[in-house]
Motif scaffolding. Structure first.
Motif, PDB file in Angstrom:
ATOM      1  N   ALA A 281     -27.247  23.081   5.992  1.00 36.53           N
ATOM      2  CA  ALA A 281     -27.336  24.010   7.130  1.00 36.53           C
ATOM      3  C   ALA A 281     -26.666  23.416   8.373  1.00 36.53           C
ATOM      4  O   ALA A 281     -25.960  24.112   9.122  1.00 36.53           O
ATOM      5  N   PHE A 282     -26.890  22.102   8.596  1.00 33.51           N
ATOM      6  CA  PHE A 282     -26.266  21.441   9.756  1.00 33.51           C
ATOM      7  C   PHE A 282     -24.736  21.473   9.643  1.00 33.51           C
ATOM      8  O   PHE A 282     -24.029  21.824  10.589  1.00 33.51           O
ATOM      9  N   ALA A 283     -24.226  21.110   8.454  1.00 32.44           N
ATOM     10  CA  ALA A 283     -22.775  21.072   8.275  1.00 32.44           C
ATOM     11  C   ALA A 283     -22.166  22.468   8.354  1.00 32.44           C
ATOM     12  O   ALA A 283     -21.105  22.675   8.954  1.00 32.44           O
ATOM     13  N   GLU A 284     -22.842  23.456   7.737  1.00 28.49           N
ATOM     14  CA  GLU A 284     -22.310  24.820   7.741  1.00 28.49           C
ATOM     15  C   GLU A 284     -22.255  25.383   9.161  1.00 28.49           C
ATOM     16  O   GLU A 284     -21.233  25.940   9.585  1.00 28.49           O
ATOM     17  N   ALA A 285     -23.342  25.225   9.913  1.00 27.78           N
ATOM     18  CA  ALA A 285     -23.353  25.725  11.296  1.00 27.78           C
ATOM     19  C   ALA A 285     -22.391  24.925  12.169  1.00 27.78           C
ATOM     20  O   ALA A 285     -21.777  25.477  13.096  1.00 27.78           O
ATOM     21  N   GLY A 286     -22.257  23.612  11.878  1.00 23.74           N
ATOM     22  CA  GLY A 286     -21.296  22.807  12.640  1.00 23.74           C
ATOM     23  C   GLY A 286     -19.877  23.287  12.440  1.00 23.74           C
ATOM     24  O   GLY A 286     -19.073  23.325  13.379  1.00 23.74           O
TER      25      GLY A 286
END
Length: 401
Positions: A32-37
């Motif tokens: 989720a962190f990487a995708e939103a980043g």
């Protein structure tokens, strides 16, 4: 490179975490962190790029904002200058405590390694950038027009009459008369063949046959040379006295005779409108601009040699003579207010027209350089903030699920 590298890192983490999500719930947070980043980084990349050009070269609406609105930017910048800086009341208030003389003194006297030297380098760099940024032809034209208008408004004849009268009162005109007499003697010696030719052509056949034309020419040349020698050696020679009386009458006519003043004004107007003078002023401005740029780019070089000695002596005088410093500061304040009042509109037009004359690549490059790395930090922040938002959303989804 950092911003783009961070975006690629987010993509790599996303691909890895996508394969590992089923192994442990923690990988879901990483994903989720990487995708939103990635989303935040791409969005801010698009926003930053859209300011100055079309992303990926695609003509997407409302992109390349700065190039497409450069004329409006120039007008707004000019209006901002006019409304906030070129107002006489604002300039008078902000220059009340301005110590220009003190700053110039430090600028001239401090060595290169001291604060004044660093100030010299910074101020000179700023001056060089300003001179290079402004359109030289428009700036030179504005200065030339201002000088020509001021000269047209100035009555030259009375000033010339006062100068001539003062020079004659102190006998400073006599070296000029001496020089004129010497020049006449040299001109006579260099062109005596013309006088001989004129006498020969005007003489009759009998005079030419007997050679008397040559005798007459010699007598005439010798007489003129003797007259010039007597005028040079005798300060009270009648012709010299008459020349001085003529200068005295000219000084009076320049000051008080309307007809003479009108002739001088007509001559002045013809001289100002003469294309040769305009070309001379253009060359003078280009030489002055090149000289200023040379000094601005290397101020320490200008401070070396005899010019540097004179400038340092001037700086020491400004430091020690406070009365002179106050006079200079007062003059600068009044001059700044006067420039804003008289030439504010011209300065505004100069700024606006200069920005409008830039091509899209020039204005894009200069604005990007002016903002600097902050544009790329927007992308970095967008990537990190997007990732944190993704963590929060994923955490809420897990809690509710």
């Amino acid at each position: 490179m950092v911003a783009t590298g961070l975006l690629l890192a987010m993509a790599a983490v996303y691909l890895v975490s996508r394969q590992l999500t089923d192994l442990h719930p923690a990988w879901g947070f990483v994903r989720a962190f990487a995708e939103a980043g990635m989303v935040g980084g791409m969005a801010d990349w698009f926003a930053v790029t859209a300011l100055f050009r079309h992303p990926l070269g695609l003509p997407i609406p409302h992109t390349a904002i700065v190039p497409q609105n450069k004329d409006r930017i120039g007008d707004q910048l000019a209006s901002f200058l006019r409304e906030n800086f070129l107002v006489t009341a604002v300039i008078a208030r902000r220059t009340r405590n301005l110590d220009v003389a003190g700053a110039v003194a430090h600028w001239l006297t401090d060595p290169a390694e001291a604060a004044g030297g660093r100030f010299r380098a910074g101020a000179s760099k700023l001056v060089a950038q300003v001179l290079e940024a402004l359109d030289p032809q428009r700036l030179g034209g504005m200065l030339k027009a201002a000088a020509a208008n001021r000269l047209r408004e100035t009555a030259v004849a009375p000033i010339a009459g006062q100068l001539l009268k003062a020079a004659m009162a102190e006998n400073r005109h006599k070296p000029l008369l001496d020089a004129a007499i010497v020049w006449a003697g040299k001109a006579l010696a260099d062109n005596d063949h013309l006088i001989r030719q004129i006498v020969h052509d005007k003489a009759g056949t009998v005079l030419r046959w007997t050679g008397l034309d040559e005798t007459i020419a010699n007598r005439l040349i010798d007489g003129i040379a003797k007259l010039l020698t007597e005028m040079r050696e005798d300060p009270r020679h009648p012709l010299r006295v008459r020349a001085e009386n003529g200068l005295d009458i000219l000084a009076w006519d320049l000051r008080f005779d309307p007809e003479t003043g009108a002739r001088v004004e007509r001559l002045k107007s013809e001289l100002i409108d003469n294309p040769a003078l305009q070309r001379f002023l253009d060359g003078l401005w280009e030489a002055a601009r090149a000289g200023l740029l040379g000094i601005a780019r290397d101020p320490e070089r200008a401070m070396r040699g005899r010019l540097g000695d004179v400038l340092r002596q001037l700086g020491e005088t400004l430091q020690n003579d406070r009365r002179l410093a106050r006079t200079i500061n007062r003059f600068v304040r009044r001059a700044a207010v006067g420039v804003a009042a008289d030439y504010g509109d011209g300065i505004v037009r100069l700024v606006s027209e200069t920005v409008q004359s830039w091509d899209t690549q020039t204005i894009t490059r200069r604005l990007e350089n002016a903002v600097g790395k902050d544009l790329q930090y927007i992308r970095v922040n967008g990537t990190l903030v997007g990732g944190l938002v993704g963590l929060v959303i994923h955490g809420v989804d897990v809690a509710l699920g």
